[in-house]
Design a protein around this motif. Structure first.
Motif, PDB file in Angstrom:
ATOM      1  N   PRO A  59      10.918  -8.102   1.871  1.00 46.18           N
ATOM      2  CA  PRO A  59      10.421  -9.483   1.766  1.00 46.18           C
ATOM      3  C   PRO A  59       8.924  -9.575   2.023  1.00 46.18           C
ATOM      4  N   TYR A  60       8.258 -10.253   1.134  1.00 47.48           N
ATOM      5  CA  TYR A  60       6.819 -10.502   1.138  1.00 47.48           C
ATOM      6  C   TYR A  60       5.987  -9.230   0.944  1.00 47.48           C
ATOM      7  N   ILE A  61       6.352  -8.128   1.600  1.00 44.94           N
ATOM      8  CA  ILE A  61       5.578  -6.896   1.500  1.00 44.94           C
ATOM      9  C   ILE A  61       5.789  -6.208   0.165  1.00 44.94           C
ATOM     10  N   GLY A  62       6.987  -6.340  -0.403  1.00 48.02           N
ATOM     11  CA  GLY A  62       7.285  -5.643  -1.655  1.00 48.02           C
ATOM     12  C   GLY A  62       7.481  -4.160  -1.414  1.00 48.02           C
ATOM     13  N   ASN A  63       6.846  -3.327  -2.247  1.00 45.62           N
ATOM     14  CA  ASN A  63       6.980  -1.867  -2.143  1.00 45.62           C
ATOM     15  C   ASN A  63       5.730  -1.201  -1.576  1.00 45.62           C
ATOM     16  N   ILE A  64       4.858  -1.965  -0.958  1.00 49.31           N
ATOM     17  CA  ILE A  64       3.567  -1.396  -0.550  1.00 49.31           C
ATOM     18  C   ILE A  64       3.426  -1.279   0.967  1.00 49.31           C
ATOM     19  N   LYS A  65       4.538  -1.156   1.676  1.00 49.20           N
ATOM     20  CA  LYS A  65       4.472  -1.067   3.131  1.00 49.20           C
ATOM     21  C   LYS A  65       3.620   0.111   3.579  1.00 49.20           C
ATOM     22  N   GLU A  66       3.850   1.289   2.983  1.00 55.29           N
ATOM     23  CA  GLU A  66       3.117   2.488   3.380  1.00 55.29           C
ATOM     24  C   GLU A  66       1.626   2.347   3.111  1.00 55.29           C
ATOM     25  N   ILE A  67       1.292   1.674   2.017  1.00 50.41           N
ATOM     26  CA  ILE A  67      -0.121   1.465   1.677  1.00 50.41           C
ATOM     27  C   ILE A  67      -0.727   0.407   2.585  1.00 50.41           C
ATOM     28  N   LEU A  68       0.036  -0.650   2.855  1.00 48.40           N
ATOM     29  CA  LEU A  68      -0.442  -1.744   3.691  1.00 48.40           C
ATOM     30  C   LEU A  68      -0.843  -1.254   5.078  1.00 48.40           C
ATOM     31  N   PHE A  69      -0.038  -0.362   5.641  1.00 49.93           N
ATOM     32  CA  PHE A  69      -0.304   0.146   6.990  1.00 49.93           C
ATOM     33  C   PHE A  69      -1.073   1.467   6.980  1.00 49.93           C
ATOM     34  N   ALA A  70      -1.659   1.784   5.809  1.00 54.81           N
ATOM     35  CA  ALA A  70      -2.537   2.951   5.667  1.00 54.81           C
ATOM     36  C   ALA A  70      -1.838   4.260   6.032  1.00 54.81           C
ATOM     37  N   ARG A  71      -0.539   4.338   5.815  1.00 53.04           N
ATOM     38  CA  ARG A  71       0.188   5.579   6.060  1.00 53.04           C
ATOM     39  C   ARG A  71       0.097   6.523   4.864  1.00 53.04           C
ATOM     40  N   LYS A  72      -0.122   5.939   3.692  1.00 49.47           N
ATOM     41  CA  LYS A  72      -0.269   6.737   2.477  1.00 49.47           C
ATOM     42  C   LYS A  72      -1.353   6.105   1.622  1.00 49.47           C
ATOM     43  N   SER A  73      -2.005   6.943   0.845  1.00 44.31           N
ATOM     44  CA  SER A  73      -2.974   6.414  -0.121  1.00 44.31           C
ATOM     45  C   SER A  73      -2.230   5.919  -1.353  1.00 44.31           C
ATOM     46  N   LEU A  74      -2.892   5.083  -2.112  1.00 47.64           N
ATOM     47  CA  LEU A  74      -2.288   4.592  -3.351  1.00 47.64           C
ATOM     48  C   LEU A  74      -1.963   5.745  -4.290  1.00 47.64           C
ATOM     49  N   ALA A  75      -2.846   6.741  -4.331  1.00 50.42           N
ATOM     50  CA  ALA A  75      -2.635   7.886  -5.223  1.00 50.42           C
ATOM     51  C   ALA A  75      -1.393   8.677  -4.812  1.00 50.42           C
ATOM     52  N   ASP A  76      -1.236   8.932  -3.516  1.00 53.02           N
ATOM     53  CA  ASP A  76      -0.078   9.690  -3.044  1.00 53.02           C
ATOM     54  C   ASP A  76       1.217   8.920  -3.273  1.00 53.02           C
ATOM     55  N   TYR A  77       1.188   7.616  -3.013  1.00 50.00           N
ATOM     56  CA  TYR A  77       2.398   6.813  -3.205  1.00 50.00           C
ATOM     57  C   TYR A  77       2.788   6.771  -4.683  1.00 50.00           C
ATOM     58  N   THR A  78       1.800   6.578  -5.549  1.00 51.11           N
ATOM     59  CA  THR A  78       2.078   6.549  -6.990  1.00 51.11           C
ATOM     60  C   THR A  78       2.665   7.865  -7.453  1.00 51.11           C
ATOM     61  N   ARG A  79       2.143   8.958  -6.933  1.00 48.40           N
ATOM     62  CA  ARG A  79       2.648  10.284  -7.305  1.00 48.40           C
ATOM     63  C   ARG A  79       4.110  10.451  -6.872  1.00 48.40           C
ATOM     64  N   GLU A  80       4.444   9.978  -5.677  1.00 50.00           N
ATOM     65  CA  GLU A  80       5.822  10.080  -5.190  1.00 50.00           C
ATOM     66  C   GLU A  80       6.781   9.290  -6.076  1.00 50.00           C
ATOM     67  N   ILE A  81       6.384   8.088  -6.441  1.00 48.98           N
ATOM     68  CA  ILE A  81       7.226   7.261  -7.317  1.00 48.98           C
ATOM     69  C   ILE A  81       7.359   7.914  -8.692  1.00 48.98           C
ATOM     70  N   TYR A  82       6.268   8.457  -9.181  1.00 53.01           N
ATOM     71  CA  TYR A  82       6.271   9.106 -10.496  1.00 53.01           C
ATOM     72  C   TYR A  82       7.268  10.262 -10.522  1.00 53.01           C
ATOM     73  N   ILE A  83       7.311  11.034  -9.451  1.00 51.09           N
ATOM     74  CA  ILE A  83       8.213  12.185  -9.379  1.00 51.09           C
ATOM     75  C   ILE A  83       9.656  11.742  -9.131  1.00 51.09           C
ATOM     76  N   ALA A  84       9.828  10.734  -8.276  1.00 51.71           N
ATOM     77  CA  ALA A  84      11.179  10.278  -7.923  1.00 51.71           C
ATOM     78  C   ALA A  84      11.927   9.695  -9.120  1.00 51.71           C
ATOM     79  N   LEU A 137       4.804   0.544 -13.332  1.00 49.40           N
ATOM     80  CA  LEU A 137       4.263   1.906 -13.382  1.00 49.40           C
ATOM     81  C   LEU A 137       4.826   2.596 -14.620  1.00 49.40           C
ATOM     82  N   LEU A 138       3.948   2.963 -15.542  1.00 51.21           N
ATOM     83  CA  LEU A 138       4.379   3.606 -16.781  1.00 51.21           C
ATOM     84  C   LEU A 138       4.404   5.118 -16.629  1.00 51.21           C
TER      85      LEU A 138
END
Length: 394
Positions: free
Chosen positions: A41-66, A84-85
Motif C-alpha cells: 500500500p502506497y509504497i508499491g514495489n519500490i520499498k527497497e529503493i525508497l529506503f536506499a537498500r538497493k539501487s534502481l539499477a540493481d532492483y531492475t536487474r533482479e526483476i528482469y531476471i526473475a 518494465l519491458l
C-alpha cells in the motif's frame, strides 16, 4: 460510550479510505493480464529503493531476471503503474516506431530548486524536441573532427604529466587519473578551459567535477522528496542552490561574458550553444536563457567525464593484467602514428580495429575471480575480465 463508538467508527472509516486510496490503482496491470510482484500500500514495489537498500539499477536487474519468461512486467511506483519491458521487439517499438508517444521522462522539473535540471535529459517534449533537433548534429563525426585536436592536446599533456609523476612517486591511481583527464577534455571541448584538473587539483573546475555525483545528505533528501513527496520538494526552492551548482553557473557565465567581450570563437560545445542562442527562431521561439544554456553544458559535463573515465580506467586495469594484449595494442597505435610523423589522426582512430576491441571487451562482473587472476580482489570489488580468445577472434 456512544461518543467513543462514533470516534472509533470515524477512525476506521478514515483508515479504510486511506487504504482504498493507497491501493485503488493496484488492479491496473492485473486487469490487463500483465504479471508482476505484489505491491505494498502506497509504497508499491519500490520499498527497497525508497529506503536506499538497493539501487534502481540493481532492483531492475533482479526483476528482469526473475521474470525471464515474460515480455513485460507490471510494477508500481507508489500508486503509479510502471511497465518494465523485456521483449526486444516491444523495446524497439517504444524507442523507434511509437517513440512520439513515449517522449516524457516521468520526472519532475523545478528549475528554481535545480537550475541545471532544464537539460536535454529531463526536458518535457515541448522544449525537448526542438532543442534535440539542433543539439544532435553537434555530436556528428564532423563536429568531433573539429574538436579532435583539443583532445589530442589534452592527451599530450597527460603523457607529460605521467612522465613527471611516475618518476617522482612511482604509483599512479588510474581511476583518479582518468577522471582528471576526462575532466580536462570536457573542460577544453566544452568550456575552453585548458588542463585545469591535471595541472591543479584544487582548480574550481576539478572541484565541481568531484561534487557533481557526491553523496551527501542534501542530494539524498532532494532526490527522495522529488520521487515521493513532490510538494515538499518544491519547497526546496526557498533554499539557495548547492555550492557546486552556483560555482558551475558562475564559471559558464564568466566564460560567455569573456568570449562576447573579446570576440573569441573556439570550435567547442559552448560556441555551438551560444550560436544557437543568437538564433531563437530555430528553437520555435523557446526562451533559450543563459540558465538553460548552462543546463545543457551541465549534462554534457556530467555525462562526459564519468563514463569515459570509467571506460579508460577499466581498460588500463585489464591491460595491466594482460601484457600481451597491451603490447599488441601499443604496436597498432605506434604503427598508425608512424605513418603521420608521430601524430594521431582522427580518421586513423576508426581504422584501429584492435583498439576498438580492447575498449569494447571490458565489462563489469560480480564474479570474484578472473581468468587472469585466481586471487580475491577485495570484499566489495567487481572485477573485470578480458577474454583473450574474444580479442583474438572477434
Amino acid at each position: 460510550m456512544s461518543n467513543y463508538f462514533e470516534i472509533l467508527c470515524g477512525v476506521a472509516a478514515l483508515l479504510i479510505a486511506v487504504y482504498y486510496y493507497a491501493t485503488s490503482t493496484f488492479d491496473f496491470w492485473k486487469n490487463r493480464g500483465v504479471v508482476g510482484p505484489r505491491p505494498l500500500p502506497y509504497i508499491g514495489n519500490i520499498k527497497e529503493i525508497l529506503f536506499a537498500r538497493k539501487s534502481l539499477a540493481d532492483y531492475t536487474r533482479e526483476i528482469y531476471i526473475a521474470y525471464k519468461n515474460e515480455p513485460m512486467v507490471g510494477l508500481y511506483s507508489r500508486r503509479s503503474p510502471v511497465l518494465l519491458l523485456r521483449d526486444p521487439k516491444l523495446i524497439k517499438n517504444v524507442l523507434i516506431t511509437d517513440f512520439p508517444n513515449f517522449t516524457g521522462r516521468g520526472t519532475i522539473i523545478n528549475e528554481k530548486v535545480e537550475p541545471l535540471s532544464a537539460n536535454l535529459f529531463f526536458l518535457e517534449e515541448e522544449r525537448w524536441r526542438p532543442l534535440r533537433n539542433h543539439l544532435s548534429p553537434m555530436f556528428s563525426s564532423g563536429k568531433l573532427r573539429e574538436m579532435f585536436h583539443l583532445i589530442v592536446e589534452c592527451s599530450q599533456y597527460l603523457e607529460k604529466y605521467l612522465e613527471e609523476n611516475v618518476g617522482r612517486t612511482g604509483i599512479i591511481e588510474c581511476q583518479a587519473l582518468a577522471a582528471k583527464y576526462t575532466t580536462d577534455v570536457i573542460g577544453s571541448c566544452a568550456f575552453g578551459i585548458e588542463r585545469s584538473a591535471l595541472e591543479n587539483e584544487n582548480s574550481e573546475f576539478h572541484k565541481i567535477s568531484r561534487e557533481v555525483f557526491a553523496v551527501n545528505l542534501r542530494n539524498f533528501l532532494q532526490q527522495k522528496l522529488k520521487e515521493f513527496v513532490p510538494m515538499l520538494y518544491n519547497l526546496l526552492a526557498l533554499l539557495p542552490p548547492q555550492n557546486f551548482v552556483l560555482a558551475f553557473m558562475k564559471l559558464v557565465s564568466e566564460t560567455m561574458k569573456y568570449r562576447r567581450e573579446n570576440n573569441i570563437a573556439r570550435p567547442d560545445f559552448m560556441k555551438l550553444l551560444m550560436d544557437l542562442q543568437k538564433n531563437p527562431d530555430k528553437l520555435q521561439n523557446i526562451e533559450f536563457t543563459d540558465t538553460m544554456l548552462t543546463a545543457q553544458l551541465g549534462i554534457f559535463f556530467a555525462a562526459g567525464f564519468v563514463a569515459p573515465s570509467m571506460a579508460i580506467s577499466n581498460a588500463l586495469y585489464e591491460l595491466a593484467l594482460n601484457q600481451d594484449v597491451q603490447d599488441k595494442l601499443r604496436e597498432e597505435i605506434e604503427e598508425f602514428c608512424g605513418k603521420n610523423n608521430g601524430e594521431l589522426k582522427f580518421d586513423d582512430i576508426k581504422k584501429m580495429k584492435y583498439l576498438d576491441k580492447v575498449f569494447k571487451e571490458p565489462s563489469f562482473s560480480r564474479t570474484r575471480k578472473t581468468e587472469t587472476s585466481s586471487t580475491w580482489r577485495g570484499k566489495d570489488a567487481y572485477p573485470l575480465e578480458i577474454r583473450k580468445d574474444a580479442l583474438t577472434h572477434v
